[in-house]
Write a protein that holds these residues in place. Sequence first.
Motif, short mmCIF file in Angstrom:
data_model
loop_
_atom_site.label_atom_id
_atom_site.label_comp_id
_atom_site.label_asym_id
_atom_site.label_seq_id
_atom_site.Cartn_x
_atom_site.Cartn_y
_atom_site.Cartn_z
N LEU A 335 0.83 -1.21 0.00
CA LEU A 335 0.00 0.00 0.00
C LEU A 335 0.87 1.26 0.00
O LEU A 335 0.64 2.18 -0.80
N VAL A 336 1.85 1.30 0.88
CA VAL A 336 2.73 2.47 0.96
C VAL A 336 3.49 2.66 -0.35
O VAL A 336 3.64 3.79 -0.85
N TYR A 337 3.94 1.54 -0.93
CA TYR A 337 4.67 1.61 -2.20
C TYR A 337 3.80 2.23 -3.29
O TYR A 337 4.24 3.10 -4.06
N ARG A 338 2.55 1.80 -3.38
CA ARG A 338 1.66 2.30 -4.42
C ARG A 338 1.28 3.77 -4.19
O ARG A 338 0.87 4.46 -5.13
N LEU A 339 1.39 4.24 -2.94
CA LEU A 339 1.03 5.62 -2.63
C LEU A 339 2.24 6.56 -2.64
O LEU A 339 2.11 7.74 -2.28
N ASN A 340 3.42 6.05 -3.03
CA ASN A 340 4.63 6.87 -2.97
C ASN A 340 4.45 8.20 -3.71
O ASN A 340 4.79 9.27 -3.19
N GLY A 341 3.91 8.13 -4.92
CA GLY A 341 3.75 9.35 -5.70
C GLY A 341 2.80 10.32 -5.03
O GLY A 341 3.08 11.54 -4.93
N LEU A 342 1.67 9.84 -4.56
CA LEU A 342 0.67 10.69 -3.91
C LEU A 342 1.21 11.29 -2.63
O LEU A 342 1.01 12.50 -2.35
#
Length: 572
Positions: A335-342
């Motif tokens: 989850l954290v990886y996928r939200l890196n950009g945001l």
Amino acid sequence: MIGVSVVGIRFDQFPPSAHSQFSFTEKQLSAITIKLRKQTRSDAVILLSTCDRVEVWCENPQIDCKEPFLRALSLPVLIWAEHTYSIFGEEAIEHLFSLACGLLSPLFGEDQIISQIHTSLLRSRIHGCASPRMEYLFKEAITTAKAVQSKVYLQVPDESLAEAVLMLLEKREVDKKVMLIGSSALSRLVAKTLSGKGYQVTMTFRDLEKADLLLPEGVKALAYEERFDHFRSYDVVISATKGMEYTVDLDSPDGPKLFIDLAPVRDINPLLAERKGVAVLTVEDFSVSLPRREAATAEARCIVSEHLGKALHYLTYRHQVEAVQRMAGQAANDLVYRLNGLLASHKLGLDFRKDLYETARKAFSHQLYQERKREAAIQRYDLSICLESGHAIYEGDPDTILEPFHTIDKEGWNLTRISLGSHTGTHMDSPAHLLKGGKTLDVYPLSRFFATAYVMDCRNLDIIDPEDIPELDPSCDAVLFCTVGRAQLSVDAVNSLLARGIRLFGFDTPNCDRSGDLSFPVHHAIFAQDALIIENLVKLDTVVSKVVQLTCLPLSFKNADGAPTRVIATVR
């Protein structure tokens, strides 16, 4: 799988002279615990020693524990093996919970067992012989016992027994002077009952200072150690103590002609009955019901059952804790990886990322645990008959024969020859059973042998008509009829169910048609729509009025007009 087992010996059933063999020091118990873990190669070992038994509890033992257990206690194996008991799995855990509550003690409901169980756990722990699973089980057993002790009075005496003693004495027309050894609740009740009917009762006390508090009105007190000094003054002696030793042994003086032993562990040496003119009776000789004891026991059993269910439920998914934590951590990382950009675009720092990860990990853990709990709550019921040799249930069918063909003693292995009919025991009927050119079971896809079934309660019906059938869950494609041999399904009901999409009909009888009706209208109505039939189901009452997931796998062979079938109902 619950790999817990117990091997034990109850020695309260032996004369007190044998009890010394089971008297161990704490040092001896510690040494035995360590020795048994090594010899049985168990993950954990707990040795329980009480006033009436010795037990060894093992987790995942690699060998049979009986012989090492006896040898560790310095007991000859050939002599003592027949006096041991062994219990495994869920039954062993139920035994532990019942034992902790005093339900298995000769002194019914005694509470000292709680501290003895705690001591045995502590001993195992300090010597490195415990394990998380055994710690959990023994702690839960203690918690259960405390719940029972706080809510139920198990040592409640029953007036029925006191009345039975009174009736016996009245019938024998004995002298009305009675010595009652012991000051237990039962002793006091018997003393009060006899005194109220004009008997001169003397009760013994080990501590005379307690006599003023416990002595019933009209009853005299006597020091326990002085009982034999007064024996010749009494024709009747009744004993009901909580001890493990004889209160009256063979060296007692003559005098009493009738001894009544009401103690849970024998108070009076039964050999006294060999004296001329002397009779020795026990509580079993009265054959009276104990309603207060039975009511208290039932209440205690309910509490045990509730706590046991929770413990077993926990154990079924506890071993998955590590896997759940690992998956939750991986999901949180993803989850954290996928939200890196945001996260970067909002300029959220390291602390926020840590909080996000931890919150996500806990949320995922919670959901995974809930799913494991739901899976653990699944129950499975075997609704099929276990085959054994015998005559066919349906007249004219071949008998079932199960006979040894090879044996370990002769060939070195066991192999059984099986002879039976295709409609033996719990079985499935195909259309080919009655319809010329009908389909056989081997041509059906495997999916036809799995179904969602409603188990209909027909025990109060004679004929099952369409109006008797309740509204069914749309997912149901099978109905099982719990009839206990009474109700008969009508053809109209068959057609109504077929119209609702039912494609599997299950019965707890050998024949779904009325006995003697060789036109088989119910069979024909079902087969006409390519539906299947299961007959000779058992234990439908365990799942009655429930929707179950049905697995019914017929024996696979070519051109099967029918086949013995293993039927499993899964309840979620």
